[in-house]
Write a protein that holds these residues in place. Sequence first.
Motif, mmCIF file in Angstrom:
data_model
loop_
_atom_site.group_PDB
_atom_site.id
_atom_site.type_symbol
_atom_site.label_atom_id
_atom_site.label_comp_id
_atom_site.label_asym_id
_atom_site.label_seq_id
_atom_site.Cartn_x
_atom_site.Cartn_y
_atom_site.Cartn_z
ATOM 1 N N GLU A 16 0.812 -1.205 0.000
ATOM 2 C CA GLU A 16 0.000 0.000 0.000
ATOM 3 C C GLU A 16 0.854 1.267 0.000
ATOM 4 N N LEU A 25 1.264 3.221 -3.103
ATOM 5 C CA LEU A 25 0.226 4.193 -3.455
ATOM 6 C C LEU A 25 0.558 5.557 -2.837
ATOM 7 N N LEU A 26 0.972 5.497 -1.546
ATOM 8 C CA LEU A 26 1.297 6.748 -0.867
ATOM 9 C C LEU A 26 2.504 7.418 -1.485
ATOM 10 N N GLY A 76 1.594 8.850 -4.675
ATOM 11 C CA GLY A 76 0.795 10.053 -4.443
ATOM 12 C C GLY A 76 1.676 11.216 -4.011
ATOM 13 N N TYR A 128 -2.165 17.399 -8.954
ATOM 14 C CA TYR A 128 -2.660 16.854 -7.681
ATOM 15 C C TYR A 128 -3.843 17.674 -7.201
ATOM 16 N N ALA A 129 -3.682 18.994 -7.280
ATOM 17 C CA ALA A 129 -4.736 19.874 -6.783
ATOM 18 C C ALA A 129 -6.021 19.674 -7.565
ATOM 19 N N PHE A 172 -7.418 15.815 -7.331
ATOM 20 C CA PHE A 172 -7.928 15.382 -6.029
ATOM 21 C C PHE A 172 -9.159 16.161 -5.608
ATOM 22 N N SER A 173 -9.241 17.435 -5.988
ATOM 23 C CA SER A 173 -10.459 18.139 -5.609
ATOM 24 C C SER A 173 -11.602 17.744 -6.533
ATOM 25 N N TYR A 211 -13.284 14.386 -5.628
ATOM 26 C CA TYR A 211 -13.519 14.363 -4.183
ATOM 27 C C TYR A 211 -14.376 13.167 -3.750
ATOM 28 N N LEU A 256 -12.846 9.671 -4.192
ATOM 29 C CA LEU A 256 -11.698 9.502 -3.301
ATOM 30 C C LEU A 256 -12.158 9.213 -1.886
ATOM 31 N N MET A 257 -13.207 9.893 -1.450
ATOM 32 C CA MET A 257 -13.698 9.623 -0.101
ATOM 33 C C MET A 257 -14.184 8.177 -0.006
ATOM 34 N N LEU A 316 -11.198 5.983 0.199
ATOM 35 C CA LEU A 316 -10.597 6.044 1.530
ATOM 36 C C LEU A 316 -11.337 5.148 2.504
ATOM 37 N N LEU A 337 -10.455 1.631 1.806
ATOM 38 C CA LEU A 337 -9.110 1.273 2.293
ATOM 39 C C LEU A 337 -9.133 1.072 3.799
ATOM 40 N N ILE A 338 -9.864 1.961 4.491
ATOM 41 C CA ILE A 338 -9.914 1.854 5.947
ATOM 42 C C ILE A 338 -10.633 0.562 6.356
ATOM 43 N N ALA A 380 -8.852 -2.408 8.396
ATOM 44 C CA ALA A 380 -9.370 -2.716 9.723
ATOM 45 C C ALA A 380 -9.913 -4.144 9.769
#
Lengths: 411, 349
Positions: free
Chosen positions: B55, B58-59, B62, B73-74, B77-78, B81, B84-85, B88, B91-92, B96
């Motif tokens: 993983e 990816l970071l 990024g 990127y700006a 990513f905006s 949005y 991406l959320m 995220l 991924l979480i 988990a």
Amino acid sequence: MGQALDVHRLQFAFTVTFHYIFPQLTMGLALLLVYLKTKALRTGDEHYNRAARFWARIFGINFALGVVTGIPMEFQFGTNWAAFSKAAGGVIGQTLAMEGVFSFFLESSFLGLFLFGEKRLGRIGHWVAAFLVFLGSWLSGYLIVATDAWMQRPTGYRVGAHGEIELSSFWQLLLNKWALWQYAHNMLGAVQTGCFVMAGVGAFYLLTQRHENYGRTFVRAGVLVGAAAAILQLFPTGDMQGKLVAYNQQPTLAAMEGLFESQEGAPLAILGQPDVEKRKLDNPLEVPNMLSFLTYRQWRANIGDGSGSTAALARKIVRVAMDAVDADGLCAAPLHCQHRRMDDRGTGAAAVADLRIDAHCKRNLSARGGGQCVVHADWVHGDVHDPGDPVAVPDLSRDRTRTGTGKSSDR
Amino acid sequence: MGTIWFWLVAIMITIYVLLDGFDLGAGAIHLLAAKTDEERRQVLASIGPVLDGNEVWLLAAGGTLYFAFPALYASAFSGFYLPLMIVLWLLILRGASIEFRNHIQSAVWDPLWDFLFCTSSLLLAVFFGAALGNVVRGVPLDASGYFFEPLWTNFRLDDETGILDWYTILVGVLALLALMMHGGLWVQMKTSGEVSRRAKRVAGRAWWGVVAITAIVTALTFRIQPQVKENFTTWPLGFVFPVLAVAGIAGVIFELRKHDERKAFFASCAYLAGMLTSVVFGVYPMVLPARNPVYSLTVATAKAGEYGLKIGLAWWIIGIILAAGYFTYVYRSFAGKVAVDKDSHGYGD
Ligand code: HDD
Ligand code: HEM
Ligand code: HEM
């Protein structure tokens, strides 16, 4: 727009707070794991290895949560602060990308080995894995702190022709004075968190009379290391944090302390509710002269100039330095101090950007005597821009064109 | 300098897909290939030690993108949005669920963690594919350099595009099938017994889908993004990338028939690498094509200051050599098939 900004801030604040719960603990535990593994290696006592295994599990699960909550942090620079990222990404992207390339690879590769590979690695190999995990997470801490430090006290950059912020000195970015102190301060906090958790678990075992030999090890390690870290947290690092704020971000200091009127011998407010309407602190519980002493080591040192407003306070602070620049600078500078923004939204001729105020604090500018001052260029750090070289902050619209000597801007 | 960084970021993303691809794929086939608790632990054990490290690509990709192409990127990513959320959260949930399954062993919770792990992996594969589809198709960038896309509009390819339309969904499905194949090949290589056999069967079935949809998507791509055709006609040398992909996909079925588990997996790597580099080659010099080509972000308009990029190259090379060293070492240490014993379900207890 205002509302969207608030929502973005709330989201960012929530996620960074939530993320930070985990690194805070894992960075502290990483050090303690190295401590336990070193003890095990030196004494050859299996007891320490078992203790390390116990903490490795707690470390592992917190680390995993640190990773998954950390990924959103990186994304949010783009999702929430796009305009800022576009302007400053070339600078803070350096430290963020270095964090990925140098520390995340290191930690995550060796964490797998540390957690799953004790048998395969052998005693020394396993110690090395623990050490590299520690190194990776502490390196990551530094690079992220350096990123934030640049936002607190920008150095090593230059503003390009289109308002984009470019890196001009890699080492100034990396060795920012703010970053060095903030890092020391922050890591001591992390060590304490790790220590308190370890000592707490140990104390619980001792009190419930379970695994008492582990309980003793945990309490001893936690209390000894934790006490040392607590002292260093307060002095010199906490003290220095305060001074950095006082010298670099005067209005922040005034706001933190609820100081509406500048004064000589400013008190330290222990308690009180700021009343912004009446511009005073309700129910104050204060230690007289303490703030002056803490920041300048003089009981009667002047914090502010008596005119009241924060902007005026900021203006006063840069007054001496301003004399050296030009009259238009007087409008922009307080704005810079107050909002850490370099644009005065076109209220005056563009004149000055990031002039550091420690020039004044350290009394390094020559005396004011009458006409123009002699500026010791060394003391005025940051860039001084000529009139007509406006520095725009990208997400602010310009509400009117410039009227001063500067070129009118079409941005 | 900009072009160098364009390719470096592309390489990092490709490595990410090769590595995290197999653990996403392993997650996507988790419920299909592993039925008992023992078998599911085998699947998890086959990716456990390397998952975090994968993983990180990816970071790192990024972060590198952030510093080399801040404007990209700006706006990306905006503009993305919403997806991406979602990514995220996936991924979480995925991280988990693996972690909790390892630590809270209970017959009540395990099915939930397994389900979460499987669906989050599956959806991630689809979303990553759709993201790639968006980048190829182009996004509604305007003169300000920003855009915003809803999740979907009318699923057509006109000016008001959403993240999902029939083209990007198709790419998403292709990504899912390709990663199921990739992950299946990984699992059959790393495990033994019934799991290995089932994983192999899944990979073999996915292969047919991959071949069919690859053909369709490739044909469509040439029509949807004219730059692709232009690049391949201007620099015919670029055909090495698609050739690599074709050789890879042929290799997969060839080696599967020969029962060479390792070679089949590496052939699948070649297929993925070939596909991604073809796309990257096809859109160059754009980094984010716009629906209206005038507003496309290119290497030249999106890159950061020259000094920063030069300094960056110095530390990037050092950092990546180090990282390559760690990865070789880690993968060597965990070479061979996993065995489920005490060691593999918890942390060395
Ligand atoms: C000084 C400490 C510190 C602070 C203030 C932050 N982090 Fe953090 N972060 C770490 C210290 C750390 C760490 C100790 O290195 C972690 C914790 C667990 C881990 O995997 O690494 C981590 C994990 C972590 C990860 C996952 C790394 C991985 O996969 O190994 C990312 C992407 C970030 N962080 C990014 C951020 C961003 C963008 C932050 C601020 C906005 C941030 N972190 C604040
Ligand atoms: C606990 C430590 C931190 C403190 C006290 C702090 C303080 C601040 C302050 C005062 C601002 C200015 C807000 C404004 O002008 O409205 C700010 C902005 C910002 N900080 Fe930090 N920061 C901290 C940690 C971090 C970290 C670790 C990061 C990530 C690397 C970060 C990222 C940002 C970003 C992206 C902004 C711009 C967003 C904005 O203007 O609201 N901060 N921070
Ligand atoms: C005796 C204890 C402490 C003292 C005297 C102290 C003092 C300070 C001061 C004066 C600041 C500057 C405030 C600002 O930037 O607005 C600061 C910032 C900070 N402190 Fe502490 N602190 C203490 C304990 C801690 C602990 C325990 C932690 C962490 C667990 C911590 C973490 C931080 C962080 C992250 C910042 C922000 C740094 C920055 O924005 O530059 N501090 N501290």
